[in-house]
Design an enzyme around this catalytic site. Structure first.
Site, PDB file in Angstrom:
ATOM      1  N   ALA A  66     -31.035   5.983 -76.215  1.00  0.00           N
ATOM      2  CA  ALA A  66     -31.283   4.887 -77.155  1.00  0.00           C
ATOM      3  C   ALA A  66     -30.089   4.858 -78.100  1.00  0.00           C
ATOM      4  CB  ALA A  66     -32.572   5.147 -77.914  1.00  0.00           C
ATOM      5  N   GLY A 109     -33.106   8.064 -73.874  1.00  0.00           N
ATOM      6  CA  GLY A 109     -33.655   6.798 -73.377  1.00  0.00           C
ATOM      7  C   GLY A 109     -33.091   6.404 -72.019  1.00  0.00           C
ATOM      8  N   GLU A 112     -35.145   8.176 -69.635  1.00  0.00           N
ATOM      9  CA  GLU A 112     -36.479   7.565 -69.702  1.00  0.00           C
ATOM     10  C   GLU A 112     -36.511   6.220 -68.982  1.00  0.00           C
ATOM     11  OE1 GLU A 112     -36.364   8.299 -74.029  1.00  0.00           O
ATOM     12  OE2 GLU A 112     -38.403   9.029 -73.800  1.00  0.00           O
ATOM     13  N   GLU A 132     -32.849  14.637 -77.351  1.00  0.00           N
ATOM     14  CA  GLU A 132     -33.233  14.124 -78.670  1.00  0.00           C
ATOM     15  C   GLU A 132     -33.461  15.237 -79.684  1.00  0.00           C
ATOM     16  OE1 GLU A 132     -34.603  13.204 -75.764  1.00  0.00           O
ATOM     17  OE2 GLU A 132     -34.876  11.034 -75.700  1.00  0.00           O
TER      18      GLU A 132
HETATM   19  N1  CAA Z   1     -26.072   5.781 -79.167  1.00  0.00           N
HETATM   20  C1  CAA Z   1     -25.044   5.120 -79.752  1.00  0.00           C
HETATM   21  N2  CAA Z   1     -23.746   5.306 -79.396  1.00  0.00           N
HETATM   22  C2  CAA Z   1     -23.504   6.195 -78.409  1.00  0.00           C
HETATM   23  C3  CAA Z   1     -24.522   6.922 -77.767  1.00  0.00           C
HETATM   24  C4  CAA Z   1     -25.864   6.667 -78.177  1.00  0.00           C
HETATM   25  N3  CAA Z   1     -26.920   7.257 -77.595  1.00  0.00           N
HETATM   26  N4  CAA Z   1     -23.974   7.735 -76.848  1.00  0.00           N
HETATM   27  C5  CAA Z   1     -22.642   7.514 -76.913  1.00  0.00           C
HETATM   28  N5  CAA Z   1     -22.355   6.611 -77.843  1.00  0.00           N
HETATM   29  C6  CAA Z   1     -21.045   6.095 -78.250  1.00  0.00           C
HETATM   30  C7  CAA Z   1     -20.278   7.127 -79.051  1.00  0.00           C
HETATM   31  O1  CAA Z   1     -20.678   7.107 -80.411  1.00  0.00           O
HETATM   32  C8  CAA Z   1     -18.865   6.676 -78.843  1.00  0.00           C
HETATM   33  O2  CAA Z   1     -18.620   5.568 -79.687  1.00  0.00           O
HETATM   34  P1  CAA Z   1     -17.282   5.519 -80.610  1.00  0.00           P
HETATM   35  O3  CAA Z   1     -16.183   5.409 -79.599  1.00  0.00           O
HETATM   36  O4  CAA Z   1     -17.490   4.299 -81.423  1.00  0.00           O
HETATM   37  O5  CAA Z   1     -17.250   6.798 -81.357  1.00  0.00           O
HETATM   38  C9  CAA Z   1     -18.872   6.141 -77.407  1.00  0.00           C
HETATM   39  O6  CAA Z   1     -20.238   5.894 -77.096  1.00  0.00           O
HETATM   40  C10 CAA Z   1     -18.350   7.140 -76.399  1.00  0.00           C
HETATM   41  O7  CAA Z   1     -19.082   8.359 -76.564  1.00  0.00           O
HETATM   42  P2  CAA Z   1     -18.381   9.803 -76.742  1.00  0.00           P
HETATM   43  O8  CAA Z   1     -17.054   9.659 -77.409  1.00  0.00           O
HETATM   44  O9  CAA Z   1     -19.373  10.698 -77.403  1.00  0.00           O
HETATM   45  O10 CAA Z   1     -18.148  10.205 -75.218  1.00  0.00           O
HETATM   46  P3  CAA Z   1     -18.029  11.678 -74.611  1.00  0.00           P
HETATM   47  O11 CAA Z   1     -17.565  11.505 -73.217  1.00  0.00           O
HETATM   48  O12 CAA Z   1     -17.243  12.558 -75.527  1.00  0.00           O
HETATM   49  O13 CAA Z   1     -19.532  12.262 -74.617  1.00  0.00           O
HETATM   50  C11 CAA Z   1     -21.941  12.135 -74.260  1.00  0.00           C
HETATM   51  C12 CAA Z   1     -20.527  11.680 -73.795  1.00  0.00           C
HETATM   52  C13 CAA Z   1     -22.121  13.642 -73.990  1.00  0.00           C
HETATM   53  C14 CAA Z   1     -22.963  11.371 -73.435  1.00  0.00           C
HETATM   54  C15 CAA Z   1     -22.106  11.848 -75.778  1.00  0.00           C
HETATM   55  O14 CAA Z   1     -21.732  10.490 -76.020  1.00  0.00           O
HETATM   56  C16 CAA Z   1     -23.503  12.044 -76.308  1.00  0.00           C
HETATM   57  O15 CAA Z   1     -23.932  13.186 -76.514  1.00  0.00           O
HETATM   58  N6  CAA Z   1     -24.241  10.936 -76.565  1.00  0.00           N
HETATM   59  C17 CAA Z   1     -25.544  10.976 -77.184  1.00  0.00           C
HETATM   60  C18 CAA Z   1     -26.604  11.497 -76.219  1.00  0.00           C
HETATM   61  C19 CAA Z   1     -27.947  11.500 -76.897  1.00  0.00           C
HETATM   62  O16 CAA Z   1     -28.178  12.227 -77.850  1.00  0.00           O
HETATM   63  N7  CAA Z   1     -28.894  10.694 -76.379  1.00  0.00           N
HETATM   64  C20 CAA Z   1     -30.226  10.583 -76.933  1.00  0.00           C
HETATM   65  C21 CAA Z   1     -30.276   9.453 -77.912  1.00  0.00           C
HETATM   66  S1  CAA Z   1     -31.803   9.372 -78.807  1.00  0.00           S
HETATM   67  C22 CAA Z   1     -32.903   8.680 -77.741  1.00  0.00           C
HETATM   68  O17 CAA Z   1     -32.581   8.332 -76.630  1.00  0.00           O
HETATM   69  C23 CAA Z   1     -34.341   8.546 -78.252  1.00  0.00           C
HETATM   70  C24 CAA Z   1     -35.327   8.208 -77.199  1.00  0.00           C
HETATM   71  O18 CAA Z   1     -36.175   8.952 -76.818  1.00  0.00           O
HETATM   72  C25 CAA Z   1     -35.396   6.902 -76.596  1.00  0.00           C
END
Ligand code: CAA
Length: 258
Positions: A66, A109, A112, A132
């Protein structure tokens, strides 16, 4: 064919191929993607020319979760008042089959959403996780329930509590995905599988999807009864008569959807 801000949608014969398209955010699922997906799924379900859908992302990410930036400033009152994420329940009401074709990250998400589809085909590069907890929250689109049903308590609990990712091979062993294919072949293989499904008698497809899904909602006895009633109901269709006649006459069946 309508266009969408966050999706690319194309029809390949009777298959609707939906590509999540927010590359700048690794396909993070914001409100716009949800609105676009609901509209695309409604159009797919309503089109008698379409029999099966495939949802895919990019090579790097099916969806990285998400949208954290959209949730960052929210408080309980807003989340609860707007029943945040409730719209995703509508996605699961899609009646025709939807295959998730997952390459790269399917996190939070994203995992999911993949599990809301009817089955998951994974590229060998796929990584699944519910991270999360690292954000001091939890799954919110059904992950704690669907992952547990898919892979059992031990793996689901470990993944939710640690945020550990599962690679494609482990996901296949655990029963989260139906098959693993080389990344370069993922979309073609998913479209090929979807084409097979879309070539079946349409009412039988709906019935098969409904009865497998019933296994998650009912006792064994009720589920078997539900299956039996739908099986009986299919004998009211023209396609059942055609399908069995075609077998006996050693020819391919042709379906009317009636
Ligand atoms: N939401 C918003 N933006 C996101 C995102 C997310 N879930 N995941 C990645 N992005 C964005 C980053 O902020 C980044 O944007 P900027 O260039 O503006 O900084 C861009 O996408 C590229 O991401 P990274 O630079 O982080 O890429 P990476 O290759 O270094 O890492 C990754 C990849 C390991 C997937 C890392 O992006 C990450 O850990 N993302 C978040 C994963 C996460 O925590 N997901 C759960 C979200 S909460 C949820 O989903 C609740 C639910 O139950 C529905």
């Amino acid at each position: 064919m309508p266009t969408y801000e966050t999706l690319l949608v194309e029809q390949r014969g009777r298959v609707t191929l939906v590509t999540l398209n927010r590359p700048q955010a690794l396909n993070a699922l914001n409100s716009q993607i949800l609105a676009d997906l609901l509209a695309a799924m409604a159009a797919f379900d309503a089109d008698p020319g379409q029999g099966c859908a495939v949802i895919t992302g990019s090579e790097k990410a099916f969806a990285a979760g998400a949208d954290i930036k959209e949730m960052q400033a929210q408080g309980f009152a807003d989340m609860y008042a707007h029943d945040f994420f409730a719209g995703w329940d509508r996605f699961t009401k899609t009646r025709k089959p939807v295959i998730a074709a997952v390459s790269g990250y399917a996190l939070g998400g994203g995992c999911e959403l993949a599990m809301m589809c009817d089955f998951i085909l994974a590229a060998d590069s796929a990584k699944f996780g519910q991270p999360e907890i690292k954000l001091a929250v939890s799954p919110g689109m059904g992950g704690s329930q669907r992952l547990t049903r898919a892979v059992g308590k031990a793996k689901a609990m470990e993944m939710c509590l640690t945020g550990r990712m599962m690679d494609a091979a482990e996901a296949e062993r655990a029963g989260l995905v139906s098959r693993v294919v080389p990344a370069a072949e993922l979309v073609e293989e998913a479209v090929k599988t979807a084409t097979t499904i879309a070539g079946m008698a349409p009412l039988a497809v709906l019935a098969n999807k409904e009865m497998v899904n019933a296994a998650f909602e009912t006792s064994l006895a009720m589920g078997v009864q539900f299956e039996r009633r739908l099986f009986h109901a299919l004998f009211a269709t023209e396609d059942q008569s055609e399908g069995m006649s075609a077998f006996v006459e050693k020819r391919a069946g042709t379906w009317t959807g009636k």
